[in-house]
Design a protein around this motif. Sequence first.
Motif, short mmCIF file in Angstrom:
data_model
loop_
_atom_site.label_atom_id
_atom_site.label_comp_id
_atom_site.label_asym_id
_atom_site.label_seq_id
_atom_site.Cartn_x
_atom_site.Cartn_y
_atom_site.Cartn_z
N GLY A 161 4.11 6.14 7.43
CA GLY A 161 3.83 4.74 7.14
C GLY A 161 2.42 4.58 6.60
O GLY A 161 2.19 3.86 5.62
N LEU A 162 1.48 5.28 7.20
CA LEU A 162 0.09 5.17 6.77
C LEU A 162 -0.11 5.80 5.39
O LEU A 162 -0.83 5.26 4.55
CB LEU A 162 -0.84 5.82 7.80
CG LEU A 162 -0.95 5.06 9.13
CD1 LEU A 162 -1.65 5.90 10.19
CD2 LEU A 162 -1.67 3.72 8.94
N VAL A 163 0.52 6.94 5.16
CA VAL A 163 0.42 7.57 3.83
C VAL A 163 0.94 6.60 2.78
O VAL A 163 0.32 6.36 1.74
CB VAL A 163 1.21 8.89 3.78
CG1 VAL A 163 1.42 9.35 2.34
CG2 VAL A 163 0.50 9.97 4.59
N ASN A 164 2.10 6.03 3.08
CA ASN A 164 2.71 5.09 2.14
C ASN A 164 1.79 3.90 1.90
O ASN A 164 1.52 3.52 0.76
CB ASN A 164 4.05 4.64 2.74
CG ASN A 164 4.81 3.75 1.80
OD1 ASN A 164 4.70 2.53 1.87
ND2 ASN A 164 5.56 4.35 0.89
N ALA A 165 1.26 3.34 3.00
CA ALA A 165 0.38 2.19 2.89
C ALA A 165 -0.87 2.51 2.08
O ALA A 165 -1.33 1.72 1.25
CB ALA A 165 0.00 1.71 4.29
N CYS A 166 -1.43 3.68 2.33
CA CYS A 166 -2.64 4.11 1.60
C CYS A 166 -2.40 4.12 0.10
O CYS A 166 -3.19 3.60 -0.68
CB CYS A 166 -3.07 5.50 2.04
SG CYS A 166 -3.92 5.54 3.61
N TYR A 167 -1.28 4.76 -0.28
CA TYR A 167 -1.00 4.88 -1.72
C TYR A 167 -0.76 3.50 -2.34
O TYR A 167 -1.18 3.24 -3.46
CB TYR A 167 0.20 5.79 -1.96
CG TYR A 167 -0.15 7.27 -1.99
CD1 TYR A 167 -0.94 7.80 -3.02
CD2 TYR A 167 0.33 8.14 -1.02
CE1 TYR A 167 -1.25 9.14 -3.07
CE2 TYR A 167 0.03 9.49 -1.06
CZ TYR A 167 -0.75 9.99 -2.07
OH TYR A 167 -1.06 11.33 -2.13
N LEU A 168 -0.07 2.63 -1.61
CA LEU A 168 0.20 1.30 -2.17
C LEU A 168 -1.09 0.50 -2.27
O LEU A 168 -1.35 -0.16 -3.28
CB LEU A 168 1.24 0.57 -1.30
CG LEU A 168 2.64 1.19 -1.25
CD1 LEU A 168 3.57 0.33 -0.39
CD2 LEU A 168 3.22 1.35 -2.66
N GLN A 169 -1.89 0.57 -1.22
CA GLN A 169 -3.16 -0.16 -1.23
C GLN A 169 -4.03 0.31 -2.38
O GLN A 169 -4.63 -0.48 -3.09
CB GLN A 169 -3.87 0.05 0.12
CG GLN A 169 -5.16 -0.75 0.28
CD GLN A 169 -4.90 -2.23 0.54
OE1 GLN A 169 -3.92 -2.60 1.18
NE2 GLN A 169 -5.76 -3.10 0.00
N ARG A 170 -4.06 1.61 -2.58
CA ARG A 170 -4.90 2.17 -3.65
C ARG A 170 -4.35 1.84 -5.03
O ARG A 170 -5.05 2.00 -6.03
CB ARG A 170 -5.03 3.69 -3.47
CG ARG A 170 -6.06 4.05 -2.41
CD ARG A 170 -5.96 5.50 -1.97
NE ARG A 170 -6.90 5.74 -0.88
CZ ARG A 170 -8.02 6.43 -1.02
NH1 ARG A 170 -8.34 6.96 -2.18
NH2 ARG A 170 -8.84 6.59 0.01
N ALA A 171 -3.09 1.41 -5.08
CA ALA A 171 -2.53 0.98 -6.36
C ALA A 171 -2.83 -0.49 -6.60
O ALA A 171 -2.35 -1.07 -7.58
CB ALA A 171 -1.03 1.23 -6.39
#
Lengths: 419, 539, 524
Positions: free
Chosen positions: B15-25
Amino acid sequence: MAQATRKKPIASEVDTALEARLAAQPHFRTLRLGTPFQPRIDALGLKQDWYSWAGYRAPHSLWDEELEYFAIRSQAALFDISPMTKYRIEGPGAEAYLDRVTLRDVTRLQPGRVHYTAWCDDDGFVLDDGTLFRLSPTRFRLCSQERHLPWLLDSAIGYEVSIEEETEAVAGLALQGPTSFAILRDAGFAGVERLKVFDLAEFAHDGATVTISRTGFTGDLGYELFVPADKALSLWDRLMMAGELRGIRAIGYTALNRARLEAGLIVANADFTTSEHAIRADRLRMPDEIGLGFLVDPEKGHFNGRRAIFEARTKKKLRHVLVGLEIEGNIPAEHAIVYYRKSQEVGLVSAAMWSPMAKRNIAIASLQRPYGDTIVDDLWVEIYAMRELQYQKLMKKAKVVQRPFIKLDRRTASPPADF
Amino acid sequence: MKAWDAIVIGGGHNGLVNACYLQRAGLDVLVVEKNDWVGGAATSRELTPGFLYSNCSYVCSLFRPEIMRDLELPRFGLQVISYDGGAVFTRDGDYLANYRDHDAHRREFARFSRRDAEAYDRYSRDVTRQCRFIQPLLMRTAPDPTSFKPRDLGELLFLGKKFAGLTAEEMALTLRFWTMSISDFLDEYFETDVIKANFALSGIIGTALGPMSPGTAYVLLHHYMGEVDGSVGAWGYARGGMGAVTKALAASFRASGGTIRTGAEVDHVLVRNGRAKGVVLAGGEEIYGKLVISNADVKRTFLKLVEERELPDIFLRRVRNFKIRGSSGKVNIALDSLPEFPALPKDSPVYRADMHFTDSIERMERAYDDWKAGRWSADPFLDMMIPTTLDPTMAPPGKHFMSCFVQYAPPKIDGRDWTDADRDGFAESVIAQIAAYSPGFRDRIVHMEVRTPREIEAEVGLTEGNIFQGELTFDQLLFNRPVPGYAQYRSPVGGLYMCGSSTHPGGGVMGAPGRNAAAEILRDLAKPTSHMSPAHDVI
Amino acid sequence: MTSSEVNWDAIVIGGGHNGLVAAATLAKSGRKVLLLEAGSDLGGAARTEEFAPGFRVSAVAHLLNRLHPDVVKTLELERHGLKVERADFMPSVALSKDGSLVLHGAYGEVLTGASPTEQSAWKELRAQLLRYAGVLKPFLSRRPPDLAGMSIAEMTGLGQTALALKRLGKEDMRDFLRVLLMNVYDLLDEQLSDDRLKGLLAFDATLGSHLGPRSPTSLLGLYYRLAGEIGGLAGAQMLPKGGMGAVVTAIRAAAEQAGVSIRPASPVAKVVVEKGRAIGVVTQGGETLRAKTVVSATNPATTILDLVGPREVDTGFVRKVKNIRMKGDAAKLHLALDRPPQFSGVDAAGHKGRLVIAPSPDHVERAFNPSKYGEFSPEPVMEITLPSLADVSLAPSGACVLSAVVQYAPYALRAGWAAGRPQFLKAIMAQLETYAPGIGATVRHAELLTPADIEARYRMPGGHWHHGELQADQMLMSRPVSGWSGYDTPLEGLFLAGAGSHPGGGISGAPGLNAARRIIAMRA
């Protein structure tokens, strides 16, 4: 508690196999073993320049790489080959067995003779090369770089033969160079003069037997000696004492590697990848692809890989070729890429040096056919010579030449020259 | 009221990996986590003063280095250390160690069998070849074999090409490897029980299968295809415990502007007109988001968080049929001193590695028979290690934390729920196992946490406490994971995605599902993915 | 040693049904064929034998459910005496203390004894199983694809399979791909609820293999079963009149009419190899017989390791052959009974059917567990037939023959079968007694063939009727070994035609037929 917990008593009875296992536990404290000659080599290893040879502490160089090389060519060099993998193959079926396992015709290998050979898997890919010593009609020693016990044991199904790994039990020395014969004679190995190249014989030593063969990995006059590990030091001393006046020197691998390259000999997992170690399928090599096609005997009976090797020959499926190169200039081309017309990548140099004996810049390279096979002109190597933190890029012309790069009459002269 | 660009349900590592990538996009992302801490199954918690517990997952080898770099995890404190080998104790008072040095490894095997010692290279070559085949598939979305879309055809072609790139012999081995039991596979290489057991354990960890079950050879691959800094197959350990992984992820997420709400349990996903509109928390609070991504397993997500009427029957049927089986437990122990193992020399590197007490495949398989019968294993398989020998910061000086992964522990005991008495009996089976090899072990115990599937499900939210969020059998891999037709992180509900280990390529602290899901989401949003490194080349 | 000229086009080693089919097919192509059988009778494990005075029984295989239609057609077996009539199809009865459940017709076209919901669930599952098995069916009569390079014909074959898959429709194809390598236990759990029905299917899926219902890939066993057909009906089963020996008699008649010379009692000692080519055989009597082609319908390991010998092939190949797993797990029980037994709750028609003791998948799994450790099942599962009810010629008047395949009986019983056999028989009889009270008292003679006995008597290494485990990793391109799955061997002129080759065992004749077709296609 809903369930009982099964009690698992730790067995208390100790059998001998267990005792042996327990006794061997502390090996983890010595990651690099010493060979039976280690006390002598340690004393001479002024450079403390070690590498791991199959888990043994072996010297790159003891005191001076170049002088060690010249000891091979002008005096006599003593090199410890104990880490080489050795298998004792014995039994009434040993000859037939080895004939099936290896490429050459073992029925033509007489007792008291040695031959260089190689062995392949079902697909004809080389598992290893090595030397086969016929100690008696029913007793052989197979020496190689890599380990093959499962393959050798599985190959033994259907043969009356026993196979035992004896790497640790048997110590080995190579005594190579022009004065090597004289040293052995002076050391009291009477009859050694009768050994022609690839002959072997047994001699008494220190209440045991030493097997001396006129073989080696230098292209020079030389011998290899195998002795029970507990007689290793006395053998060393005997040779050193006898050789004192004839310039005997102990050497490390760097010097030997130069000599073998001049002699055009290849090293498993340096010049080609052995099939049990090749993770990438395109690294597998057939004998014809590493210059060992001459070992394949089409006349003899079935042997491992036969079908695949002959099919590849007939259907022209051979994809690589191993060649000797002579390269212009004097900068060694180690691991250089080989090009056709300076642009098309066609192969790689696996070993290279300036040869002091040939006074030529020599190399062994693996090329993709037809380069090196039918197309041998317009080949180039790209040498990256690191000079004071800069690559000097050189594109040098390379010529395909015959191996060996040097041919010394003294290697095969019989009787051997008394220098 | 604010509508987030994306809401991620569950603050586990994916969940955190996914959130990180989305946030960074450039998305505005909220992570909601039911516990008061983040991390899911990758946590470090101080359960007794001075001792940090990696109380769930305990090994960090699968975590993709591409993700660590993209998300700057080292900057946020993540450091991975390689294990120092491993060992299996034998019942006759000896042990078999795995040493990192190739020749020491061979000599160790030769104590038991010279043949096996020399068989290792070929075994290792064959397994490495399989790893190299599978590794490039981890960071890609699985193709849909029933689709004629150019992308799916392209991915199928990629798979086909990878396969066609193998020699006939390798293809044959690959086909066999995927369907063999680890026991049969090892029989083709080795003759010694303890050596086979030493390798077989990687074929069963985390699954509800025994080493004699077909398909377990693949499970071994799943454990081998990780790496520690390029050393493929190496097992590693996160400094500061497995929580260091998720702590670093959370820090990275926050640093890029993301928001995390802990103590926020999602009751259900808000769905309007077939589209996810946000989540409703257990207290009734509604949070709106344009996208909802669930890190929870596929059963929890679609059988508990989404109303049945929002889902097509065939999808529901397949979700119900998805196998998530509790098969393991965890016993975490704080020790007042380093336990002694008389069989093991005091200076052995094995103290810094994982230790096992199951010296034959038969014992593993019998432990599995207990699981099938609805009992915990009387003679359990343990994957035990003392991480404080590598990372002394996790306990007071001289004191130690021990992590015991235990198999097998069924989700139910004889068809009923676990009781506290069961839990104690289960713990006793583990302690007895260790104490048999370590006299005085019981006296060193300061504190102990026992986690059966019941506890793991209750705290972490993993259905049945299954560590992989779903069995790793062929019917649940690649385009079948989690369910056929929805193997590309999307769901039948518009705007609702999956990013947990239930999705391809599966469980373990790998991060690939979270990353791959982010790539699919960004593709749907037509956003650039330039901040996502492609998978490292396998050359 | 005597020697003779090349006078045979092909010598077939082994007169089991596959050897006979191969020989007959080759002879029909105009080849001069000699078939050598070690025993005095033909038929191998498909014989009908007298096991007690007046009592005859099908030796190992007792049910005909997969004789390949191409075999029937090519050899015109119906003309040679094979009779298949719809009325012969037998039901399968799942025995249970809660009343039995019966699958009628071809594998349960009609199900009785179950609840209406279970009946409709079964209807759906049966259709699905047959549909999926149908996708796989064409593989039975083809060479497995050659991974080293596919021929146009192979590509076309695979293309047809892909099309068949597409024809299933998107969702069905997805389910097919999901369940292909699944275990039977989970699939049954997903779709059915009646333990009796699930137990029966779990038993059928694992029959003849070293797998339990929970073992992944065990569903393939059920597909294999349902890809078989008899009389054009998939899943149908029958007891041939006169026992399995009658089927062999028909094939033999076809072979003889095609001109095959058959020599029983001629065990082969060696395959003669010259320069990598098989050129004939030497019999144990010392006679050398030369042929252009040697076809071995015996076990692949026996063929390569014993008849050819490891010296003539490569080490890697020997390794692969030795690695074929072929330890049988099934025993065969023959009882000579004073009178027909009465299975509780089973009607007269049911007694003429196949009676299965496998009360639940868990029961089958529990029976499987001990076999992993070289122990037999204390509560074994089994399929029972009473062939003499329909064919009175098999037993003295009023008496009855019981023939049962019993699992699990590991070949390598740790305690040894000498000690284990009586104990295992006792366990089996205890099970039988539960379902057919009083049967024990009527036993005139009991013969229990353990895998070790089957090995010795029928020359089947490991006592395995598939001549090698029929599991996913030993199927298709991996059968009998990878690289050599297309009936040829590393030795030119030597072919394999037995159950150890694709597609596997059972009385199908498919390996024999496929091998013969391969030889004909190669003009060998």
